[in-house]
Design an enzyme around this catalytic site. Structure first.
Site: not given
Length: 225
Positions: A5-10, A87
């Site tokens: 899984v890709f995260g770009y916020g928290s 989410e």
């Protein structure tokens, strides 16, 4: 079974689940924007927070972190259940190619999951859409919810991108505008020693992007509380 899984916020600074591997890198043709409402973490239904999403933009790149979960179907199921609850404002998922820091042409991983949100106010009640910088800053400066202040979300994202060596100019601009609204200087509230604007490298691939296409959904944007 392997789950990415890709995260770009928290998720960059607080994944919140057990993982087996983490890599810093980027996805192509997306940019980070603050166009989605959060009403249960850092905002309320009466005063929603603005949280980070991805908007499809040809030629753009977005830096973040990718997480791997191994160990079988049950562990993957539990991780997905946690992420779906966290989410909950995002109404779909899509897959992207992920490029590790320093790689340009061939993706390191394919089929990486990102949570998505339809950018349409009619079909997605959480989609706020774009707004002038000053208006977003005022909203962010005053919103708060069960998980904390909206402004801390922005400041923590700014710091997280600095820590991985890939600052986002839009996040910095928005964070500084929020500080203006609050009458703050530097990173007060984050217990940082630095009182000036964060500085650091903004690394990008050194050669033209490959024409390799993302497995994106044109009707969706990615999102992350």
């Amino acid at each position: 079974m392997v789950f990415w899984v890709f995260g770009y916020g928290s998720l960059v600074w607080n994944p919140g689940f057990d993982y087996d591997e983490k890599m810093i890198g980027y996805i192509k043709n997306y940019r980070r924007v603050f166009d989605l409402a959060c009403i249960d973490h850092r905002g309320t239904p009466e005063h929603p927070a603005r949280t980070c999403t991805l908007e499809y933009s040809e030629g753009a790149i977005c830096w973040g972190a990718v997480y791997c979960v191994r160990g079988g179907e049950e562990r993957e199921r539990l991780t997905m259940a946690y992420l779906e609850k966290r989410e909950c404002e995002y109404d779909g998922k899509t897959t992207v190619d992920f490029f590790k820091d320093g790689e340009i042409e061939e993706p390191t991983l394919s089929g990486v999951i990102v949570f998505t949100s339809t950018p349409d106010k009619e079909s997605n009640k959480y989609y706020l859409g774009p707004a002038p910088l000053e208006d977003m800053a005022r909203q962010i400066a005053t919103a708060f919810g069960p998980c904390g202040n909206n402004r801390d979300y922005v400041f923590l994202l700014e710091k997280a991108m600095f820590d991985i060596g890939h600052e986002d100019d839009m996040v910095i601009e928005l964070a500084n505008e929020v500080r203006k609204v609050l009458g703050l200087t530097g990173l007060q509230g984050l217990k940082e020693n630095n009182s000036n604007r964060l500085t650091g490298p903004s690394l990008k691939p050194k050669s033209p992007m490959s024409p390799h296409k993302l497995l994106h959904l044109p009707e969706a944007i990615s999102a992350d509380t």
